[in-house]
Design a protein around this motif. Structure first.
Motif, PDB file in Angstrom:
ATOM      1  N   ARG A 187      39.327  33.654  38.319  1.00  0.00           N
ATOM      2  CA  ARG A 187      39.514  32.308  38.883  1.00  0.00           C
ATOM      3  C   ARG A 187      40.116  32.366  40.279  1.00  0.00           C
ATOM      4  O   ARG A 187      39.823  31.529  41.123  1.00  0.00           O
ATOM      5  CB  ARG A 187      40.438  31.473  37.986  1.00  0.00           C
ATOM      6  CG  ARG A 187      39.862  31.068  36.663  1.00  0.00           C
ATOM      7  CD  ARG A 187      40.729  30.014  35.990  1.00  0.00           C
ATOM      8  NE  ARG A 187      42.110  30.439  35.819  1.00  0.00           N
ATOM      9  CZ  ARG A 187      42.571  31.086  34.755  1.00  0.00           C
ATOM     10  NH1 ARG A 187      41.731  31.383  33.765  1.00  0.00           N
ATOM     11  NH2 ARG A 187      43.830  31.423  34.659  1.00  0.00           N
ATOM     12  N   ARG A 188      40.972  33.356  40.526  1.00  0.00           N
ATOM     13  CA  ARG A 188      41.685  33.442  41.798  1.00  0.00           C
ATOM     14  C   ARG A 188      41.190  34.631  42.615  1.00  0.00           C
ATOM     15  O   ARG A 188      41.959  35.407  43.156  1.00  0.00           O
ATOM     16  CB  ARG A 188      43.192  33.534  41.541  1.00  0.00           C
ATOM     17  CG  ARG A 188      43.730  32.269  40.906  1.00  0.00           C
ATOM     18  CD  ARG A 188      45.158  32.365  40.421  1.00  0.00           C
ATOM     19  NE  ARG A 188      46.099  32.695  41.469  1.00  0.00           N
ATOM     20  CZ  ARG A 188      47.429  32.657  41.325  1.00  0.00           C
ATOM     21  NH1 ARG A 188      47.940  32.275  40.158  1.00  0.00           N
ATOM     22  NH2 ARG A 188      48.227  32.984  42.310  1.00  0.00           N
ATOM     23  N   SER A 189      39.892  34.777  42.685  1.00  0.00           N
ATOM     24  CA  SER A 189      39.267  35.881  43.415  1.00  0.00           C
ATOM     25  C   SER A 189      39.737  35.893  44.869  1.00  0.00           C
ATOM     26  O   SER A 189      39.755  34.863  45.549  1.00  0.00           O
ATOM     27  CB  SER A 189      37.746  35.731  43.370  1.00  0.00           C
ATOM     28  OG  SER A 189      37.120  36.753  44.115  1.00  0.00           O
ATOM     29  N   GLY A 190      40.160  37.060  45.326  1.00  0.00           N
ATOM     30  CA  GLY A 190      40.629  37.205  46.692  1.00  0.00           C
ATOM     31  C   GLY A 190      42.102  36.900  46.888  1.00  0.00           C
ATOM     32  O   GLY A 190      42.617  37.032  48.004  1.00  0.00           O
ATOM     33  N   ASP A 191      42.800  36.504  45.826  1.00  0.00           N
ATOM     34  CA  ASP A 191      44.228  36.191  45.911  1.00  0.00           C
ATOM     35  C   ASP A 191      45.013  37.503  45.938  1.00  0.00           C
ATOM     36  O   ASP A 191      45.019  38.265  44.965  1.00  0.00           O
ATOM     37  CB  ASP A 191      44.645  35.341  44.710  1.00  0.00           C
ATOM     38  CG  ASP A 191      46.056  34.788  44.841  1.00  0.00           C
ATOM     39  OD1 ASP A 191      46.949  35.531  45.293  1.00  0.00           O
ATOM     40  OD2 ASP A 191      46.281  33.616  44.479  1.00  0.00           O
ATOM     41  N   ALA A 192      45.692  37.758  47.045  1.00  0.00           N
ATOM     42  CA  ALA A 192      46.410  39.025  47.219  1.00  0.00           C
ATOM     43  C   ALA A 192      47.538  39.173  46.210  1.00  0.00           C
ATOM     44  O   ALA A 192      47.840  40.289  45.759  1.00  0.00           O
ATOM     45  CB  ALA A 192      46.961  39.119  48.643  1.00  0.00           C
ATOM     46  N   ALA A 193      48.189  38.062  45.833  1.00  0.00           N
ATOM     47  CA  ALA A 193      49.298  38.126  44.889  1.00  0.00           C
ATOM     48  C   ALA A 193      48.824  38.611  43.524  1.00  0.00           C
ATOM     49  O   ALA A 193      49.475  39.441  42.881  1.00  0.00           O
ATOM     50  CB  ALA A 193      49.968  36.762  44.770  1.00  0.00           C
ATOM     51  N   VAL A 194      47.667  38.124  43.094  1.00  0.00           N
ATOM     52  CA  VAL A 194      47.129  38.528  41.797  1.00  0.00           C
ATOM     53  C   VAL A 194      46.660  39.974  41.837  1.00  0.00           C
ATOM     54  O   VAL A 194      46.940  40.764  40.924  1.00  0.00           O
ATOM     55  CB  VAL A 194      45.976  37.596  41.381  1.00  0.00           C
ATOM     56  CG1 VAL A 194      45.452  37.986  40.011  1.00  0.00           C
ATOM     57  CG2 VAL A 194      46.432  36.152  41.387  1.00  0.00           C
ATOM     58  N   ALA A 195      45.943  40.338  42.902  1.00  0.00           N
ATOM     59  CA  ALA A 195      45.462  41.719  43.033  1.00  0.00           C
ATOM     60  C   ALA A 195      46.626  42.694  43.085  1.00  0.00           C
ATOM     61  O   ALA A 195      46.559  43.787  42.496  1.00  0.00           O
ATOM     62  CB  ALA A 195      44.604  41.844  44.291  1.00  0.00           C
ATOM     63  N   GLY A 196      47.705  42.315  43.765  1.00  0.00           N
ATOM     64  CA  GLY A 196      48.875  43.181  43.845  1.00  0.00           C
ATOM     65  C   GLY A 196      49.520  43.389  42.490  1.00  0.00           C
ATOM     66  O   GLY A 196      49.972  44.499  42.164  1.00  0.00           O
ATOM     67  N   LEU A 197      49.580  42.328  41.688  1.00  0.00           N
ATOM     68  CA  LEU A 197      50.144  42.451  40.343  1.00  0.00           C
ATOM     69  C   LEU A 197      49.331  43.431  39.509  1.00  0.00           C
ATOM     70  O   LEU A 197      49.882  44.286  38.810  1.00  0.00           O
ATOM     71  CB  LEU A 197      50.181  41.069  39.676  1.00  0.00           C
ATOM     72  CG  LEU A 197      50.601  41.043  38.207  1.00  0.00           C
ATOM     73  CD1 LEU A 197      52.018  41.572  38.031  1.00  0.00           C
ATOM     74  CD2 LEU A 197      50.484  39.618  37.642  1.00  0.00           C
ATOM     75  N   VAL A 198      48.013  43.332  39.577  1.00  0.00           N
ATOM     76  CA  VAL A 198      47.152  44.246  38.826  1.00  0.00           C
ATOM     77  C   VAL A 198      47.361  45.686  39.293  1.00  0.00           C
ATOM     78  O   VAL A 198      47.482  46.614  38.477  1.00  0.00           O
ATOM     79  CB  VAL A 198      45.677  43.836  38.963  1.00  0.00           C
ATOM     80  CG1 VAL A 198      44.765  44.896  38.340  1.00  0.00           C
ATOM     81  CG2 VAL A 198      45.444  42.482  38.315  1.00  0.00           C
ATOM     82  N   ASP A 199      47.435  45.894  40.596  1.00  0.00           N
ATOM     83  CA  ASP A 199      47.637  47.238  41.128  1.00  0.00           C
ATOM     84  C   ASP A 199      48.953  47.838  40.637  1.00  0.00           C
ATOM     85  O   ASP A 199      49.013  49.018  40.257  1.00  0.00           O
ATOM     86  CB  ASP A 199      47.630  47.211  42.662  1.00  0.00           C
ATOM     87  CG  ASP A 199      46.248  46.936  43.236  1.00  0.00           C
ATOM     88  OD1 ASP A 199      45.264  47.093  42.486  1.00  0.00           O
ATOM     89  OD2 ASP A 199      46.163  46.575  44.424  1.00  0.00           O
TER      90      ASP A 199
END
Length: 286
Positions: A187-199
């Motif tokens: 849903r939040r594709s491209g959201d750096a905050a979400v991608a950072g959490l996954v990383d």
């Protein structure tokens, strides 16, 4: 910071709220219009003295965290919350930050649910608000900072977070958390905050990496969860999730799944918060 305007706004908002709106009994001897200052202090988790100084225009500049707590306590709308931040000399939270303040309508629903355990979460699983029964059931989960504020992060990095979940349910619960996070990422594709959490989760937990590679996707709507409460023993709860139209926040409602769980929850309410351990006892179900 506009101290006089801030003081007037806070005072008028406090006086406009009926005690019943926030779950406080309105007794026959009550003389105060709206809430008392000590009740606002209790709801916001701050000292009565500081609330008095705010309303008298004598306070230091409140922090953004304190303003968020006041916005929740006073059931402010989004526009009122932004106005509060401006009067205090702060910029209102940006879109992502604003989502970390529970919406006024959801807070009111928490109040209306009374003795039914309920909490408000962000779409990433940060607990934004919880009522008293939820606090008794699972411990205090609001106010955490950094990645620890996310349920999924605590689950995969802190062994204590799994202590309230029976061993036989832990694999399936972890799998559901990962599938729900995968849906949020979509849903939040491209959201750096979400991608950072996954990383950061992939770097911290081999168990998370294993489940993430399976690419399961599922938005949690209904579930059944057993809580191993240290005071009354296991409680099996049915969990129903209601989401806001933009899917940014969720209201999680937990009801006893059987008579035994209902009796134990009633006992837990009677015991209250006396000698209740500080800090979260485990993750809420999403």
């Amino acid at each position: 910071m506009e101290r006089d305007q801030l003081a007037d706004f806070l005072r008028r908002r406090r006086e406009s709220i009926r005690p019943a709106e926030v779950g406080i009994t309105d007794g026959p001897r009550r003389r105060t219009a709206g809430l008392r200052r000590e009740e606002v202090a209790m709801l916001a988790g701050m000292s009565v003295d500081y609330v008095v100084r705010l309303e008298q225009g004598r306070s230091s500049q409140p922090s953004t965290q304190l303003l968020g707590a006041l916005a929740r306590a006073l059931r402010l709308s989004d526009d009122e919350r932004d106005h509060l931040f401006h009067l205090a000399g702060h910029q209102p939270p940006p879109a992502d930050g604003a989502a970390r303040l529970a919406r006024a309508g959801l807070i009111r629903m928490l109040d209306l649910l009374g003795d039914t355990a309920a909490l408000v979460l962000s779409d990433l699983g940060e607990v934004l608000a919880q009522n008293r029964t939820a606090l008794l059931l699972m411990g205090e989960h609001t106010g955490l900072s950094g990645d620890r504020r996310y349920v999924v992060y605590r689950w995969f990095t802190d062994p204590a977070a799994r202590a309230v979940c029976p061993p036989e349910e832990q694999e399936s619960h972890g799998r559901r958390l990962v599938a729900d996070l995968r849906a949020a990422v979509g849903r939040r594709s491209g959201d750096a905050a979400v991608a950072g959490l996954v990383d950061r989760l992939q770097a911290a937990s081999a168990d998370f990496r294993r489940l993430w590679t399976e690419h399961e996707v599922a938005v949690r709507r209904t579930d059944r969860k057993t809580f191993l409460n240290p005071r009354v023993g296991p409680l099996t709860m049915d969990c129903e999730t209601l989401v806001t139209p933009d899917q940014g926040q969720q209201l999680l409602v937990l009801t006893p799944a059987d008579a035994e769980a209902r009796e134990r929850l009633d006992l837990l309410r009677v015991l209250g918060v006396q000698e209740f351990p500080t800090g979260p006892t485990g993750p809420p179900v999403r």
